[in-house]
Design an enzyme around this catalytic site. Structure first.
Site, mmCIF file in Angstrom:
data_model
loop_
_atom_site.group_PDB
_atom_site.id
_atom_site.type_symbol
_atom_site.label_atom_id
_atom_site.label_comp_id
_atom_site.label_asym_id
_atom_site.label_seq_id
_atom_site.Cartn_x
_atom_site.Cartn_y
_atom_site.Cartn_z
ATOM 1 N N GLU A 1 -49.491 -13.812 20.404
ATOM 2 C CA GLU A 1 -49.141 -14.615 21.580
ATOM 3 C C GLU A 1 -50.338 -14.577 22.549
ATOM 4 O OE1 GLU A 1 -45.245 -13.852 23.223
ATOM 5 O OE2 GLU A 1 -45.334 -15.646 24.480
ATOM 6 N N HIS B 1 -43.175 -17.484 30.836
ATOM 7 C CA HIS B 1 -42.326 -18.483 30.171
ATOM 8 C C HIS B 1 -40.880 -18.504 30.679
ATOM 9 C CE1 HIS B 1 -41.703 -15.111 27.393
ATOM 10 N NE2 HIS B 1 -42.858 -15.297 26.798
ATOM 11 N N HIS C 1 -42.077 -9.814 18.538
ATOM 12 C CA HIS C 1 -41.425 -10.910 19.177
ATOM 13 C C HIS C 1 -41.624 -12.253 18.460
ATOM 14 C CE1 HIS C 1 -42.213 -13.668 22.936
ATOM 15 N NE2 HIS C 1 -40.971 -13.771 22.619
ATOM 16 N N TYR D 1 -36.565 -6.964 30.643
ATOM 17 C CA TYR D 1 -37.494 -7.438 29.603
ATOM 18 C C TYR D 1 -36.730 -7.697 28.295
ATOM 19 C CZ TYR D 1 -41.721 -7.018 26.608
ATOM 20 O OH TYR D 1 -42.749 -7.210 25.719
ATOM 21 N N HIS E 1 -47.176 -4.105 27.145
ATOM 22 C CA HIS E 1 -46.882 -4.397 28.562
ATOM 23 C C HIS E 1 -46.270 -3.158 29.207
ATOM 24 C CE1 HIS E 1 -47.435 -8.733 28.036
ATOM 25 N NE2 HIS E 1 -46.594 -8.715 27.022
ATOM 26 N N HIS F 1 -50.257 -8.820 17.571
ATOM 27 C CA HIS F 1 -49.407 -9.941 18.008
ATOM 28 C C HIS F 1 -50.317 -11.049 18.532
ATOM 29 C CE1 HIS F 1 -46.185 -12.205 19.602
ATOM 30 N NE2 HIS F 1 -46.002 -11.609 20.745
ATOM 31 N N ASP G 1 -45.231 -5.930 21.786
ATOM 32 C CA ASP G 1 -44.257 -6.256 22.838
ATOM 33 C C ASP G 1 -43.101 -5.247 22.930
ATOM 34 O OD1 ASP G 1 -45.448 -8.500 23.904
ATOM 35 O OD2 ASP G 1 -44.283 -9.925 22.734
ATOM 36 N N ASP H 1 -50.882 -13.911 25.532
ATOM 37 C CA ASP H 1 -51.092 -12.805 26.474
ATOM 38 C C ASP H 1 -51.803 -11.617 25.810
ATOM 39 O OD1 ASP H 1 -48.608 -12.801 25.121
ATOM 40 O OD2 ASP H 1 -47.744 -11.332 26.486
#
Ligand code: FEO
Length: 400
Positions: A84, A28, A147, A194, A227, A82, A166, A86
């Site tokens: 999102e 993004h 996030h 990050y 991540h 989470h 995240d 990903d």
């Protein structure tokens, strides 16, 4: 695919079963120069539990890693920290494939998984709720806006391990799974990048989340983010880095970001940079001809001054500079001083536009930056140099 991908042991009962995305370069709008990983974890408790899943397209890799230690159909629970894409992009397919007894998420996670992925029958876990895995116990801790609104982290008591989604992560592909196997400067740089590009505008939520974890008084022997590498040594360091970045502490460092059409704005930027450097300021000159917006954001993580230069084109800010300024505005760096400069041929426009953007960003203005017509004269370049010296003195006064 099967047999070519293995799980990595984190503790006796916890395995990393995620996927490595060596190729991704855009996240993004963030330049992920070193790729990333989508981390999922398998807890081999009585209730076999999968912590998060992976981005769509990477489920086969995750399943292969799971299969290296256990038949994936033996998974009883999935915890979605989470939603999102990903982490939840493959979740619907994973549920269909393994038919777990139950899927858990935060209250907002339940809503997001239902609305965005059509995943029903997810059980909400409340903030602080304990979830028994039989011989092990997880506690869910809501970390809203770290996030997304649905974000939560999960603490596995017996292993003193925090699944932090995240938070405390970084976009860094690699076969090393643990931070202590990697180079310190690389970790510092990618963790900072990050934070600067993802969490900076959510710093108030980060502060709350760090305080919440501290108040819980739980030992964090291992932090396993969604991540990048897993932290298993000196975990307090990345937590205190987050607390510090969330405070947005500034230093006497200046970022001069600019682009140019016919070298006029670039010559001004370079003269300003010379003035800053002559004053002893750590200065980063970043031409948007060659720099990525996310690298500018990274440099702004601790910079005290943002000086932005653009030529005018068709009465507007030169597009590459408008791009980085729009991005920075969204990231909401606080407590910064700054100014706009540039050149124009007749009517101007870039200077006005940039000053207006700086004002909207609550950047404290410093007088003396120039808008020049056509090309800067030697006298104007000297004034740019002197302006750089003035900014340097101001930075030293505040943060030197
Ligand atoms: Fe890695 Fe907010 O997703």
């Amino acid at each position: 695919m099967k047999d070519a991908f293995k799980a990595v042991k984190v503790t006796d009962k916890v395995y990393w079963v995620g996927a490595i995305d060596w190729a991704v370069r855009d996240f993004h709008g963030y330049l992920t120069s070193r790729g990333t990983t989508y981390n999922a974890y398998l807890v081999l408790s009585e209730k076999v539990t999968l912590m998060d899943t992976v981005k769509s397209g990477f489920a086969d890799e995750m399943f292969a890693r799971i299969a290296s230690v256990i038949d994936p159909r033996r998974i009883d629970y999935i915890v979605s920290n989470h939603s999102e894409p990903d982490h939840a992009g493959s979740l619907a397919g994973v549920i269909k494939a393994i038919e777990p007894e139950q899927v858990f998420a935060s209250k907002m996670g339940v809503k997001a998984l239902g609305e965005n992925f059509g995943i029903e029958n997810v059980q909400a876990v409340a903030d602080g709720q304990e979830l028994s895995l039989g011989d092990r116990k997880l506690t869910a801790v809501e970390t809203r806006m770290c996030h997304w609104p649905d974000s939560m982290v999960s603490y596995l008591h017996e292993d003193k391990l925090l699944f932090s989604q995240d938070a405390f992560g970084m976009h860094l592909a690699g076969y090393e799974r643990f931070a202590d196997e990697m180079d310190e400067p690389l970790l510092a740089s990618e963790a900072g990048k990050y934070y600067a590009n993802i969490l900076l505008p959510l710093s108030a939520s980060v502060t709350k989340a760090v305080a919440k974890l501290t108040e819980l008084g739980i030992p964090l022997e291992i932090i396993a983010p969604d991540h990048g590498p897993i932290w298993r040594r000196d975990t307090g360091r990345i937590v205190s880095d987050y607390a510090r970045w969330a405070r947005q502490e500034r230093t006497d460092k200046a970022v001069v970001v600019y682009d140019t059409m016919w070298s006029s704005t670039e010559r001004m930027a370079r003269a300003i940079g010379e003035g800053l450097a002559a004053g002893g300021t750590r200065t980063r000159l970043m031409s948007m001809h060659g720099c990525h917006r996310s690298d500018v954001a990274t440099e702004m993580l601790d910079a005290g001054a943002l000086l932005v230069g653009a030529p005018t084109i068709n009465n507007q800010i030169f597009p590459t500079v408008a791009d980085v300024m729009t991005y920075l505005k969204g990231l909401r760096p606080l407590g910064v001083i700054g100014a706009a400069f540039g050149s124009y041929g007749w009517g101007g426009g870039a200077g006005r536009g940039l000053r207006s953007m700086l004002e909207e960003m609550h950047v404290e203005p410093i007088d003396g930056a120039l808008d020049v017509v056509y090309a800067p004269t030697d006298e104007q370049l000297l004034r740019c140099y002197e302006f750089g010296q003035r900014v340097s003195a101001e930075l030293k006064k505040r943060w030197g």
